[in-house]
Design an enzyme around this catalytic site. Sequence first.
Site, mmCIF file in Angstrom:
data_model
loop_
_atom_site.group_PDB
_atom_site.id
_atom_site.type_symbol
_atom_site.label_atom_id
_atom_site.label_comp_id
_atom_site.label_asym_id
_atom_site.label_seq_id
_atom_site.Cartn_x
_atom_site.Cartn_y
_atom_site.Cartn_z
ATOM 1 N N ARG A 1 -6.900 1.143 -16.961
ATOM 2 C CA ARG A 1 -7.944 1.170 -15.944
ATOM 3 C C ARG A 1 -7.349 0.978 -14.554
ATOM 4 O O ARG A 1 -6.254 0.450 -14.383
ATOM 5 C CB ARG A 1 -8.979 0.096 -16.247
ATOM 6 C CG ARG A 1 -8.425 -1.291 -16.200
ATOM 7 C CD ARG A 1 -9.459 -2.344 -16.598
ATOM 8 N NE ARG A 1 -9.705 -2.351 -18.038
ATOM 9 C CZ ARG A 1 -10.486 -3.232 -18.646
ATOM 10 N NH1 ARG A 1 -11.129 -4.157 -17.946
ATOM 11 N NH2 ARG A 1 -10.656 -3.192 -19.948
ATOM 12 N N ASP B 1 -9.041 -0.472 -10.712
ATOM 13 C CA ASP B 1 -10.244 -1.104 -10.154
ATOM 14 C C ASP B 1 -10.941 -0.218 -9.122
ATOM 15 O O ASP B 1 -10.360 0.751 -8.636
ATOM 16 C CB ASP B 1 -9.855 -2.415 -9.449
ATOM 17 C CG ASP B 1 -9.759 -3.575 -10.426
ATOM 18 O OD1 ASP B 1 -10.210 -3.431 -11.575
ATOM 19 O OD2 ASP B 1 -9.215 -4.623 -10.031
ATOM 20 N N TYR C 1 3.637 1.678 -9.522
ATOM 21 C CA TYR C 1 2.570 1.462 -8.543
ATOM 22 C C TYR C 1 3.159 1.393 -7.139
ATOM 23 O O TYR C 1 4.308 0.934 -6.965
ATOM 24 C CB TYR C 1 1.833 0.139 -8.814
ATOM 25 C CG TYR C 1 0.781 0.214 -9.883
ATOM 26 C CD1 TYR C 1 -0.509 0.632 -9.571
ATOM 27 C CD2 TYR C 1 1.071 -0.130 -11.197
ATOM 28 C CE1 TYR C 1 -1.496 0.684 -10.550
ATOM 29 C CE2 TYR C 1 0.091 -0.071 -12.185
ATOM 30 C CZ TYR C 1 -1.188 0.337 -11.850
ATOM 31 O OH TYR C 1 -2.168 0.392 -12.823
ATOM 32 N N ARG D 1 -1.521 -6.622 -6.902
ATOM 33 C CA ARG D 1 -2.184 -7.086 -5.676
ATOM 34 C C ARG D 1 -1.876 -8.564 -5.391
ATOM 35 O O ARG D 1 -1.780 -8.973 -4.231
ATOM 36 C CB ARG D 1 -3.691 -6.842 -5.786
ATOM 37 C CG ARG D 1 -4.006 -5.340 -5.821
ATOM 38 C CD ARG D 1 -5.409 -5.028 -6.321
ATOM 39 N NE ARG D 1 -6.407 -5.758 -5.578
ATOM 40 C CZ ARG D 1 -7.707 -5.771 -5.892
ATOM 41 N NH1 ARG D 1 -8.148 -5.068 -6.944
ATOM 42 N NH2 ARG D 1 -8.560 -6.447 -5.175
#
Lengths: 257, 257
Positions: A54, A56, A114, A203
């Site tokens: 997933r 966000d 990422y 994050r």
Amino acid sequence: MMYRYKITFAYDGTNFAGFQIQPHQRTVEQTLKTIINRMAKQPNPPLHVIGSGRTDAGVHALNQVAHFDFPTYIPPASMVRALNSQLPLDVMVKQAELVDESFHARYNAHRKRYRYRVSQGEFVNPFRRNYTAHYKYPVDVATMDQAAQALVGEHDFTSFVASGSQAKSNVRTIYEARVWRDPNNDEICFDFVGNGFLYNQVRIMVALLLEIGNGQRPVSDVARVIAAKDRQEARMTAPAEGLYLVQVDYGEPAEKD
Amino acid sequence: MMYRYKITFAYDGTNFAGFQIQPHQRTVEQTLKTIINRMAKQPNPPLHVIGSGRTDAGVHALNQVAHFDFPTYIPPASMVRALNSQLPLDVMVKQAELVDESFHARYNAHRKRYRYRVSQGEFVNPFRRNYTAHYKYPVDVATMDQAAQALVGEHDFTSFVASGSQAKSNVRTIYEARVWRDPNNDEICFDFVGNGFLYNQVRIMVALLLEIGNGQRPVSDVARVIAAKDRQEARMTAPAEGLYLVQVDYGEPAEKD
């Protein structure tokens, strides 16, 4: 007989409530699923789309990967065109491949990359407001890059996982961490490659590195926070809009890297 | 006594119904006007904001200019901060200057620079969908740049004005026209500098140049379309999302250039 397709696709996460299907929300998974079922003439049971993982709400993807089983053969290039002709403009399929039944977009993903983008300056650039996090305080890029190296390796990342994570283990391996300034648009990029990331891990790592880059914490805090195995130690979470899923790798196990 | 401020500001036009105030629409002018009147404690009559000119819905600005008269002195740098602290993130004031009463953002604008961005590729890049026009057919950039030179000079641009224009004269001067490939993101840029542009003029010129670049029309069509003074000759209008107001120049009359 079903044909399994692996698709690679990009999306602008701004107007999505994330990748994963949620009732009454616009999600990337639901958007793809609706189109694939329409193309297959509403089979019963409906076809499912399995993503690599997933993302966000507000998080972007340059190359997300998913698979689905389709009841008829469509040449891969035609599948790309057929999907794009029906998808909204904030999702674009870049590639489709026929794969065998052993391929699973989530279970076989062995490495993910990422990128997190931060813009500076006193005020938010209107054109980057949905595509970067804005951090107006001064930061030292070389210091953040140095600090990031302590994240590389196999660690228990309990200090870097948001509450609500379903992970059985918080041990993950980071193969590469790099902080650099993108000269094209004067943004700071945080790149991470790992065998998987916990919920909000990237994050939380970025927020910690920004505090270090701004001098609020010493470089040595990365090792200390990892060792603490306590979410309270990392404190902040950088916002969703700066985060991009850049690449998902499949193939042999990660040990090969 | 009133203090006249000149402000330079950027906006992402995606979620605005253009610059100019329209009833029941979200516009840049209304957004600024509301904030300035709130800062001035709702004077009666209300303060007005005068822009250098309107931009259509979806059109962007990197450096739009406006002026307004304010009842109290605020240092220009504080005015920038005060406005940005209240503006939505899709508008950003870059500069404020105190100017004398002879300055008028619309009447004194003697030169404007516009850029039009076109993306190529078979499918629309999700991250550029609101910031470029997409043209998937092949085009020759050098041919378009050559064709664009026929637009330079003083011409009656009647063939390039949308219906609904309020202009008294369709004669305008273009000082510079350039078509080039932006290597950073592989987009084609169309740059125009002129003493003013008619309603939709840039978008109609770009559409004509794209048809020439694709080989649907000869390079000589630019001179022919100008001479025809007939809107039917240019046919297409490129979409709003590729257009940026880049700069507005003030000062001595255009003859100096």
